[in-house]
Design an enzyme around this catalytic site. Structure first.
Site, PDB file in Angstrom:
ATOM      1  CG  HIS A 124      15.089 -29.951  91.377  1.00  0.00           C
ATOM      2  ND1 HIS A 124      16.242 -30.582  90.981  1.00  0.00           N
ATOM      3  CD2 HIS A 124      15.145 -29.458  92.634  1.00  0.00           C
ATOM      4  CE1 HIS A 124      16.843 -30.554  91.621  1.00  0.00           C
ATOM      5  NE2 HIS A 124      16.426 -30.108  93.128  1.00  0.00           N
TER       6      HIS A 124
HETATM    7  C1  UD1 Z   1      13.618 -30.318  97.798  1.00  0.00           C
HETATM    8  C2  UD1 Z   1      14.879 -29.672  98.278  1.00  0.00           C
HETATM    9  C3  UD1 Z   1      16.109 -29.744  97.283  1.00  0.00           C
HETATM   10  C4  UD1 Z   1      15.919 -31.123  96.689  1.00  0.00           C
HETATM   11  C5  UD1 Z   1      14.735 -31.293  95.922  1.00  0.00           C
HETATM   12  C6  UD1 Z   1      14.684 -32.681  95.203  1.00  0.00           C
HETATM   13  C7  UD1 Z   1      15.022 -28.194 100.002  1.00  0.00           C
HETATM   14  C8  UD1 Z   1      15.220 -26.761 100.413  1.00  0.00           C
HETATM   15  N1  UD1 Z   1      14.930 -28.331  98.748  1.00  0.00           N
HETATM   16  O1  UD1 Z   1      13.170 -29.231  96.793  1.00  0.00           O
HETATM   17  O2  UD1 Z   1      17.257 -29.450  97.931  1.00  0.00           O
HETATM   18  O3  UD1 Z   1      16.908 -31.015  95.410  1.00  0.00           O
HETATM   19  O4  UD1 Z   1      13.815 -31.300  97.108  1.00  0.00           O
HETATM   20  O5  UD1 Z   1      13.292 -32.760  94.764  1.00  0.00           O
HETATM   21  O6  UD1 Z   1      14.652 -28.820 101.101  1.00  0.00           O
HETATM   22  N2  UD1 Z   1       5.580 -31.287  95.360  1.00  0.00           N
HETATM   23  C9  UD1 Z   1       4.861 -32.325  95.033  1.00  0.00           C
HETATM   24  N3  UD1 Z   1       4.698 -33.497  95.535  1.00  0.00           N
HETATM   25  C10 UD1 Z   1       5.444 -33.702  96.820  1.00  0.00           C
HETATM   26  C11 UD1 Z   1       6.407 -32.880  96.948  1.00  0.00           C
HETATM   27  C12 UD1 Z   1       6.401 -31.432  96.527  1.00  0.00           C
HETATM   28  O7  UD1 Z   1       3.890 -31.916  94.206  1.00  0.00           O
HETATM   29  O8  UD1 Z   1       5.588 -34.846  97.097  1.00  0.00           O
HETATM   30  C13 UD1 Z   1       5.585 -29.693  94.844  1.00  0.00           C
HETATM   31  C14 UD1 Z   1       5.186 -28.890  95.821  1.00  0.00           C
HETATM   32  O9  UD1 Z   1       3.992 -28.473  96.192  1.00  0.00           O
HETATM   33  C15 UD1 Z   1       5.973 -27.584  95.410  1.00  0.00           C
HETATM   34  C16 UD1 Z   1       7.193 -28.281  94.535  1.00  0.00           C
HETATM   35  O10 UD1 Z   1       6.866 -29.607  94.227  1.00  0.00           O
HETATM   36  O11 UD1 Z   1       5.349 -26.656  94.677  1.00  0.00           O
HETATM   37  C17 UD1 Z   1       8.555 -28.251  95.263  1.00  0.00           C
HETATM   38  O12 UD1 Z   1       8.681 -29.104  96.629  1.00  0.00           O
HETATM   39  P1  UD1 Z   1       9.397 -28.347  97.526  1.00  0.00           P
HETATM   40  O13 UD1 Z   1       9.230 -29.211  98.809  1.00  0.00           O
HETATM   41  O14 UD1 Z   1       9.404 -26.827  97.958  1.00  0.00           O
HETATM   42  O15 UD1 Z   1      10.998 -28.746  97.350  1.00  0.00           O
HETATM   43  P2  UD1 Z   1      11.678 -29.090  95.997  1.00  0.00           P
HETATM   44  O16 UD1 Z   1      11.739 -28.044  94.928  1.00  0.00           O
HETATM   45  O17 UD1 Z   1      11.393 -30.475  95.828  1.00  0.00           O
END
Ligand code: UD1
Length: 386
Positions: A223
């Site tokens: 991820h």
């Molecule tokens: C975050 C943390 C990372 C951790 C990871 C575990 C930071 C900087 N990063 O990254 O350290 O390892 O979580 O998962 O805080 N999304 C969904 N559903 C959700 C949440 C997110 O679909 O419930 C999607 C968002 O729209 C986005 C993507 O997942 O496009 C990434 O989510 P984001 O909150 O940016 O952080 P992670 O990459 O998950």
């Protein structure tokens, strides 16, 4: 004493669960003398990324949800600060406790200090040295601002001393994630691998479904933006998995929402979904992931927490990163993980070696399932010196 602890994203939940339990245990013997509020920033909001962890790990519902959701880093951090400042002003806690390295810890440690509230960071002192990693920036800021730095290992304590942080702020308490692992080992072990696949399968894996047996499958999670956000990096990794790992054994891949979006936009998703030896799964609950980790032949991952769990379970682990903030999990420090970056030749070479390895569980110092009690003890013992 009033404590606000903060969670935001999936890897926080397994760290806060034992801390809340330690407060409950303390309160049962001490006349409920600690008032505790749990704040969820709402960065992770899907049932599979958040709610299932609260249920499985018996975390009480958050007292306050800031509802921040997805967005750029600045949006997430900025909105969290604005919302959390209101909470701190209203609730006037004695302590704000932050865990891990997600965006919430940067936002809430800055806010706590600006409101003159003591801040404690659980899992302090981890350093990858990689400033391209958003988590590294979060760690640096939270550690610089925290009044109490609770470290998971002695390398992390040393990192903080090298940065000039005062010795009396640093307490080596051990790895709180391992409290959760030990507490849930038995619950996870009774799950059935076939049921986990049946309940979480997105598609694919037509041939391999009947061949899944303990030690006869590989498990992957991916991820990090550095691995999934560019097609030039992600496509060769996918090719290696499909053409080489899947030739040897079925591959279970729990697909993070970010990764799925990128695979779809790069036109790689259909092939993954139709491969007969690759089984894409939805993001798994804590217990399901622990069960698969106990039985897989090998893990390929860029997660930090999994490197730690692999160390304690002895699972051979290829870490698809060039650096790690958790060196104690590496083979050269006695752990189970090898850094392979995203260079396919290197991944292939270490993959072949890892297949020949047997499980070798290791327990670094104070990864004993009792860290949360020591964390709470350090807060209660804290003496204000200024
Ligand atoms: C975050 C943390 C990372 C951790 C990871 C575990 C930071 C900087 N990063 O990254 O350290 O390892 O979580 O998962 O805080 N999304 C969904 N559903 C959700 C949440 C997110 O679909 O419930 C999607 C968002 O729209 C986005 C993507 O997942 O496009 C990434 O989510 P984001 O909150 O940016 O952080 P992670 O990459 O998950």
């Amino acid at each position: 004493m009033k404590i606000i602890s903060v969670v935001g994203a999936r890897p926080n939940f397994m760290k806060i669960a034992p801390f809340i339990k330690a407060i409950d245990d303390y309160n049962a013997l001490n006349n409920n003398s600690i008032e505790h509020l749990l704040v969820h920033t709402g960065q992770h909001y899907d049932d599979r990324m958040s709610r299932s962890f609260f249920e499985q790990l018996e975390i009480p519902a958050a007292d306050i949800n800031l509802g921040i959701g997805s967005g750029s880093h600045a949006e997430q951090v900025g909105q969290t600060m604005i919302a959390f400042e209101k909470v701190v002003k209203m609730e006037k806690p004695d302590w704000v406790v932050v865990v891990g390295d997600v965006n919430a810890i940067l936002a809430c440690s800055v806010t706590a200090k600006k409101e003159h509230v003591l801040c404690c960071h659980i899992e302090a002192g981890l350093r990858s040295g990689d400033m391209d990693m958003p988590e590294e920036i979060n760690r640096l800021v939270a550690d610089r601002l925290s009044d109490l730095l609770l470290t998971p290992d002695t390398i992390s304590s040393e990192n903080l001393r090298k940065e000039g942080l005062a010795d009396d702020k640093i307490v080596f308490t051990g790895n709180i994630m391992i409290d959760t692992l030990e507490r849930n080992r038995v619950k996870a072990s009774v799950l059935k691998i076939e049921d986990i696949i049946k309940n979480n399968r997105i598609g694919g894996g037509s041939k391999s479904l009947l061949e899944i047996k303990s030690e006869n499958f590989a498990l992957m999670t991916l991820h990090r933006p550095s691995n999934v956000d560019s097609k030039e990096v992600l496509e060769p990794i996918v090719r290696f998995m499909l053409d080489e790992v899947c030739r040897d054994m079925p591959l279970l891949w729990t697909v993070h929402p970010r990764t799925r979006k990128m695979l779809e936009s790069f036109g790689l998703w259909e092939e993954i979904m139709s491969h007969e030896n690759l089984i894409p799964l939805e993001p798994l609950g804590y217990l399901e992931m622990l069960k698969l980790n106990m039985h897989t032949k090998i893990i390929l991952t860029d997660s930090g927490g999994l490197q730690e769990e692999c160390t304690v379970l002895g699972t051979p682990c290829l870490t698809l990163r060039w650096n790690t903030e958790r060196p104690v999990t590496l083979i050269e420090h006695g752990g189970a993980s090898v850094l392979v970056g995203n260079n396919i030749n290197r991944i292939r070479e270490e993959y072949q070696k890892a297949l020949l390895k047997a499980r070798k569980p290791v327990r670094p110092e104070l990864w004993d399932g009792k860290t949360a009690g020591r964390c709470l003890g350090a807060i209660l013992d804290y003496k204000i010196t200024t």
